[in-house]
Each structure stands twice: as structure tokens, then as C-alpha cells.
Design a protein around this motif. Structure first.
Motif, PDB file in Angstrom:
ATOM      1  N   LEU A 165       0.841  -1.188   0.000  1.00  0.00           N
ATOM      2  CA  LEU A 165       0.000   0.000   0.000  1.00  0.00           C
ATOM      3  C   LEU A 165       0.883   1.246   0.000  1.00  0.00           C
ATOM      4  N   PRO A 166       0.340   2.394  -0.398  1.00  0.00           N
ATOM      5  CA  PRO A 166       1.137   3.620  -0.335  1.00  0.00           C
ATOM      6  C   PRO A 166       1.570   3.925   1.100  1.00  0.00           C
ATOM      7  N   ALA A 167       2.727   4.546   1.215  1.00  0.00           N
ATOM      8  CA  ALA A 167       3.200   4.963   2.537  1.00  0.00           C
ATOM      9  C   ALA A 167       2.237   5.980   3.139  1.00  0.00           C
ATOM     10  N   MET A 168       2.178   6.003   4.451  1.00  0.00           N
ATOM     11  CA  MET A 168       1.278   6.917   5.151  1.00  0.00           C
ATOM     12  C   MET A 168       2.072   7.885   6.002  1.00  0.00           C
ATOM     13  N   TRP A 169       1.734   9.175   5.896  1.00  0.00           N
ATOM     14  CA  TRP A 169       2.319  10.160   6.807  1.00  0.00           C
ATOM     15  C   TRP A 169       1.239  11.123   7.256  1.00  0.00           C
ATOM     16  N   ASN A 170       1.404  11.617   8.467  1.00  0.00           N
ATOM     17  CA  ASN A 170       0.361  12.447   9.072  1.00  0.00           C
ATOM     18  C   ASN A 170       1.007  13.523   9.941  1.00  0.00           C
ATOM     19  N   LEU A 171       0.390  14.695   9.956  1.00  0.00           N
ATOM     20  CA  LEU A 171       0.896  15.811  10.756  1.00  0.00           C
ATOM     21  C   LEU A 171      -0.231  16.393  11.598  1.00  0.00           C
ATOM     22  N   ASP A 172      -0.049  16.388  12.921  1.00  0.00           N
ATOM     23  CA  ASP A 172      -0.968  17.033  13.858  1.00  0.00           C
ATOM     24  C   ASP A 172      -0.279  18.256  14.449  1.00  0.00           C
ATOM     25  N   LEU A 173      -1.076  19.241  14.846  1.00  0.00           N
ATOM     26  CA  LEU A 173      -0.495  20.480  15.371  1.00  0.00           C
ATOM     27  C   LEU A 173      -1.377  21.044  16.477  1.00  0.00           C
ATOM     28  N   ARG A 174      -0.729  21.488  17.546  1.00  0.00           N
ATOM     29  CA  ARG A 174      -1.442  22.142  18.638  1.00  0.00           C
ATOM     30  C   ARG A 174      -0.850  23.528  18.870  1.00  0.00           C
ATOM     31  N   LEU A 175      -1.728  24.525  18.988  1.00  0.00           N
ATOM     32  CA  LEU A 175      -1.328  25.895  19.299  1.00  0.00           C
ATOM     33  C   LEU A 175      -2.068  26.324  20.558  1.00  0.00           C
ATOM     34  N   SER A 176      -1.333  26.846  21.528  1.00  0.00           N
ATOM     35  CA  SER A 176      -1.973  27.234  22.781  1.00  0.00           C
ATOM     36  C   SER A 176      -1.439  28.585  23.257  1.00  0.00           C
ATOM     37  N   LYS A 177      -2.282  29.270  24.016  1.00  0.00           N
ATOM     38  CA  LYS A 177      -1.913  30.552  24.628  1.00  0.00           C
ATOM     39  C   LYS A 177      -2.293  30.498  26.096  1.00  0.00           C
ATOM     40  N   ARG A 178      -1.303  30.751  26.949  1.00  0.00           N
ATOM     41  CA  ARG A 178      -1.503  30.633  28.395  1.00  0.00           C
ATOM     42  C   ARG A 178      -1.375  32.004  29.051  1.00  0.00           C
ATOM     43  N   PHE A 179      -2.390  32.342  29.839  1.00  0.00           N
ATOM     44  CA  PHE A 179      -2.385  33.578  30.620  1.00  0.00           C
ATOM     45  C   PHE A 179      -2.194  33.201  32.082  1.00  0.00           C
TER      46      PHE A 179
END
Length: 206
Positions: free
Chosen positions: A124-138
Motif C-alpha cells: 500500500l502507499p506509505a502513510m504520513w500524518n501531521l498534527d499540530l497544537r497551538l496554545s496561549k496561556r495567561f
């Protein structure tokens, strides 16, 4: 592996693996037509169905401090407290067989894969995945803080292939006809890797 230093932490791992067997299956009850030849299991030697040859995982956390002035400053609340955390994964494609429609070619009612190819010859084709988290803390004081988070899963909205047409030839009497749809995608995504999803949340610490 880089420990959290100057607002940056990174971790990466690579796995090179190889799994082979003589046609294992996970059927609960008796499974028909599993071996190609019940009297010669050498025909079934090959990569396991779950053989993933290469796996790469990379993750990082970046929490920069843009403003180095007083913590009570307006600029400290706006410019600092940000955090970016990506997770990238890559898997090489899993193997699959090219089959012949109808009964087995060896006349023993065994597995109907094309015998001139080794078992699990295709990938099967190779699989790649990208997740991203952005946070702001006060941070209000030593015990209380408010954090807003935005998380994107499969942020590039990549289609993951998990199933293809495995009929290599169709049988018509003693004639084999190549199936032009062989390898065409039949199923995409799974419970773990799906289309892009975005969620927002807030967390109050005290």
C-alpha cells in the motif's frame, strides 16, 4: 532527544522492522482457503500482513519567550505564553496479495492468490500524518492560569489509503485476464487517521 531548553523540546524515533510468517490470520473460527497448498507451506512464506518496514515519529514543543520585560507588563500577556507542538508520523505501506478471481489455480481449493508472485508481494502507499497544537496561556499568579488551545489533526488533510482492489487477474476458463482496476483505492481513512479535524478548548488551572 532534546530536553526542554530555551523554550524548545524535540524528540524523534525511527524503527526498522521486518515481520515474516507463513500466512497468519486472525480469524476466530475455522478459515477456509487460507494456505495456497496445505501440503507445502513454503508457498505461503512472506511478509506478515502487519509488516511495516519503516516507522518515523517526530514531535516537538516550542514555547518561546518573546518579551523579557516585567511579568506584569501588557506586552508579557500578549507576546509570551504561546506554545506550538507538532507531531509527525510516517509509516511505510503494508503488504497485500494480488489475487485471481474464482477458485485457486492449483486445483486444491487453496488460497486464490497469483502463485507466480511471492505472498504479500505488493505494498500500500506509505502513510504520513501531521498534527499540530497551538496554545496561549495567561498566568495570573503562581496558582491560577487560563489556557486556550487549538488542535488540528491531519492538518494538511491528506487522504490515507488503507485498502485497494486486490484482484490481479480475472479467470475465464483457462485464460487469465489482467484486471485494469488492480491497485485502485477502495477504502481510505480509519479510526486513528481521518480527514482534517480541528477542535478548540480552554483550561483553567488553580
Amino acid at each position: 532527544n532534546r530536553r526542554f531548553t530555551r523554550g524548545l523540546q524535540m524528540n524523534a524515533s525511527y524503527t526498522l522492522a521486518r515481520a515474516t510468517d507463513t500466512n497468519q490470520n486472525s480469524a476466530t473460527f475455522t478459515q477456509n482457503n487460507s494456505p495456497y497448498d496445505a501440503f507445502d507451506r513454503s508457498y505461503d512464506e512472506g511478509p506478515s500482513n502487519f509488516d511495516v518496514r519503516h516507522k518515523l515519529v517526530f514531535n516537538a514543543v516550542w514555547a518561546p519567550q518573546f518579551y523579557k520585560g516585567p511579568k506584569t507588563s501588557f506586552y508579557n500577556y500578549i507576546l509570551n505564553g504561546w506554545s506550538v507542538a507538532p507531531i509527525y508520523v510516517f509509516y511505510s505501506g503494508r503488504p497485500y496479495d494480488g489475487n485471481v478471481s474464482g477458485t485457486s489455480l492449483n486445483g486444491s481449493n487453496g488460497d486464490n492468490r497469483f502463485p507466480l508472485n511471492p505472498r504479500n508481494f505488493y505494498r500500500l502507499p506509505a502513510m504520513w500524518n501531521l498534527d499540530l497544537r497551538l496554545s496561549k496561556r495567561f498566568k495570573f499568579n503562581e496558582t491560577m492560569a487560563l489556557e486556550f488551545l487549538g488542535e488540528a489533526f491531519n492538518i494538511v488533510n491528506r487522504t490515507h489509503v488503507f485498502g485497494v482492489n486486490t484482484t490481479l487477474y480475472t479467470r475465464s476458463g483457462t485464460v487469465l485476464n489482467y484486471n485494469t482496476h488492480f491497485g485502485a483505492v477502495t477504502s481510505t481513512d480509519s479510526t486513528l487517521y481521518r480527514e482534517r479535524q480541528i477542535q478548540f478548548s480552554a483550561r483553567f488551572q488553580f
